[in-house]
Design an enzyme around this catalytic site. Sequence first.
Site, PDB file in Angstrom:
ATOM      1  N   SER A 286       0.770  -1.228  -0.031  1.00 31.26           N
ATOM      2  CA  SER A 286      -0.022   0.004  -0.001  1.00 31.26           C
ATOM      3  C   SER A 286       0.781   1.347   0.150  1.00 31.26           C
ATOM      4  O   SER A 286       0.267   2.324  -0.094  1.00 31.26           O
ATOM      5  CB  SER A 286      -0.757  -0.086   1.236  1.00 31.26           C
ATOM      6  OG  SER A 286      -0.258   0.087   2.510  1.00 31.26           O
TER       7      SER A 286
ATOM      8  N   THR B 268      -2.719   2.841   2.892  1.00 24.12           N
ATOM      9  CA  THR B 268      -1.698   4.237   3.214  1.00 24.12           C
ATOM     10  C   THR B 268      -1.122   3.906   4.620  1.00 24.12           C
ATOM     11  O   THR B 268      -1.682   3.401   5.394  1.00 24.12           O
ATOM     12  CB  THR B 268      -2.684   5.502   3.225  1.00 24.12           C
ATOM     13  OG1 THR B 268      -3.481   5.461   2.186  1.00 24.12           O
ATOM     14  CG2 THR B 268      -1.970   6.654   3.537  1.00 24.12           C
TER      15      THR B 268
ATOM     16  N   THR C  83       1.619   7.119   0.668  1.00 25.15           N
ATOM     17  CA  THR C  83       0.569   6.386   0.104  1.00 25.15           C
ATOM     18  C   THR C  83       0.980   5.741  -1.391  1.00 25.15           C
ATOM     19  O   THR C  83       1.768   6.652  -2.127  1.00 25.15           O
ATOM     20  CB  THR C  83      -0.845   6.509   0.030  1.00 25.15           C
ATOM     21  OG1 THR C  83      -1.643   5.282  -0.270  1.00 25.15           O
ATOM     22  CG2 THR C  83      -0.782   7.735  -0.937  1.00 25.15           C
TER      23      THR C  83
ATOM     24  N   ARG D  34      -3.927   9.961 -11.284  1.00 21.68           N
ATOM     25  CA  ARG D  34      -4.897  10.068 -10.000  1.00 21.68           C
ATOM     26  C   ARG D  34      -4.172  10.410  -8.856  1.00 21.68           C
ATOM     27  O   ARG D  34      -3.199   9.647  -8.299  1.00 21.68           O
ATOM     28  CB  ARG D  34      -5.835   8.834  -9.992  1.00 21.68           C
ATOM     29  CG  ARG D  34      -6.766   8.860  -8.895  1.00 21.68           C
ATOM     30  CD  ARG D  34      -6.253   8.442  -7.405  1.00 21.68           C
ATOM     31  NE  ARG D  34      -7.272   8.097  -6.376  1.00 21.68           N
ATOM     32  CZ  ARG D  34      -7.014   7.709  -5.293  1.00 21.68           C
ATOM     33  NH1 ARG D  34      -5.593   7.563  -4.741  1.00 21.68           N
ATOM     34  NH2 ARG D  34      -7.982   7.629  -4.355  1.00 21.68           N
TER      35      ARG D  34
ATOM     36  N   THR E 246      -6.517   7.368   6.437  1.00 26.25           N
ATOM     37  CA  THR E 246      -6.466   6.371   5.629  1.00 26.25           C
ATOM     38  C   THR E 246      -7.722   6.024   4.985  1.00 26.25           C
ATOM     39  O   THR E 246      -8.916   5.995   5.875  1.00 26.25           O
ATOM     40  CB  THR E 246      -5.589   4.949   5.936  1.00 26.25           C
ATOM     41  OG1 THR E 246      -6.493   4.608   7.218  1.00 26.25           O
ATOM     42  CG2 THR E 246      -4.163   5.398   6.603  1.00 26.25           C
ATOM     43  N   GLY E 247      -7.815   5.409   3.925  1.00 24.95           N
ATOM     44  CA  GLY E 247      -9.248   4.972   3.282  1.00 24.95           C
ATOM     45  C   GLY E 247      -9.415   5.518   2.121  1.00 24.95           C
ATOM     46  O   GLY E 247      -8.712   6.103   1.155  1.00 24.95           O
TER      47      GLY E 247
HETATM   48  N1  GLY Z   1      -6.106   7.190   1.130  1.00 29.87           N
HETATM   49  C1  GLY Z   1      -5.340   6.804   0.077  1.00 29.87           C
HETATM   50  C2  GLY Z   1      -5.906   7.166  -1.305  1.00 29.87           C
HETATM   51  O1  GLY Z   1      -7.115   7.210  -1.441  1.00 29.87           O
HETATM   52  O2  GLY Z   1      -4.918   7.457  -2.292  1.00 29.87           O
END
Ligand code: GLY
Length: 405
Positions: free
Chosen positions: A88, A243, A261, A271, A294-295
């Site tokens: 991650s 992350t 991340t 992105r 995170t998420g």
């Molecule tokens: N929280 C990490 C992401 O969506 O890139």
Amino acid sequence: MRFSRRDFLAVAALGSLARGLEAQEEKTKDARRAETKTMALKRPIIICAANGLSYLDEAFEMLRGGADTLDAALRVVRGPEDDPEDSSVGLGGLPNEAGVVELDACCMHGPTRRAGAVGGVRNIKNVSLVSKAVMEHTGHVMLVGEGAERFAVAQGFSRENLLTDRSRKVWLLWKETHSDQDWWGPGLASPEWKTPPEAPPAPHSEIWEKKLKKMERVAADLGIEPEYRLKAIHQVLFPPTGTIHSSALNDKGEISGCTTTSGLAWKLPGRVGDSPIIGAGCYTDQDVGSAGATGSGEENIKVAGAHTIVENMRRGLSPQEAGMDALKRIARDYNHDMNKLRFVDMTYYILRKDGAYAGVSLWEGYEPDRPHKIAVHDGTKRAENTVALFKGSSVGWPPIPRLGK
Ligand code: GLY
């Protein structure tokens, strides 16, 4: 100006309402003061997402030895960045849809009220440290893409291939099995190619059983180790957003935070999620505290999660209340539609300047047996379950389509 009896009663009623509210507010403040007292606050303290747990000992020793709070937090997040097994973050992070690892990170240094961030960086492993270099060696706050990579190399970071053999194979598994209407997978000339069946659709469960068996076969052909195959298939079906965030507070009350991340697996090239966005993935205010996330990055950007939480604490909310409010804003963004919210996942890690902390999440975990956790070290290292807004677990996105009958 003349007051009628009705005006007088209205003003009197408003006055008593205001006094009632003031009393209520005072009671709430008392309750919060009591809550804080019973928490036996400690400093120094460092918090992070669960994947940073094994790096907390060293970071805590750094804090005790007088190291800078940002350096201690960076020590934690650099661990998973260096670890090829953590899919991650950093080296070994799952790539974008083109098979290229693109990393995001940011940091905030409370004592000097400075910030740095990088987005969409290729070929550089420790982007958290690059975000610190942006903060220290430029007049900017954020660099992205090729410019960020060139800046990192100029600062002495080495270029390396971040796509490990395993991440490459999981990406290939995604490429070869996510559609039978593209040019990936066996072509017409291949002995593997089979005429699509014309039989009537089989029951849903049978189709899925066949699909999973095919995925297992392709995973084996690609050389994905047997013990990793199920996890790889899960990562292909439900692209994860791992992350790591860490916030650190020393005994002088100085506070800093950072987040790093590889973002959402199989994302569109370019992105950028919430992690490098100051105020979303991380926010630190020396007067108040620090928060990180995170998420589901897209959801967090829309509520400016970390900034919202720090501002809530500035208004007097406890860390837990402050985080719950941000989660409620995410729920509100979907008009509380649980059919949609079950696909959203968000965890906040919150540290107030006095040492009070909280880990809060939208759901209790990804699965019933994988609860969300916050890792903490204040002299004792531990991982604690987060406090969840909703009971139960989130569901991986995208929804498994119903095939057949
Ligand atoms: N929280 C990490 C992401 O969506 O890139």
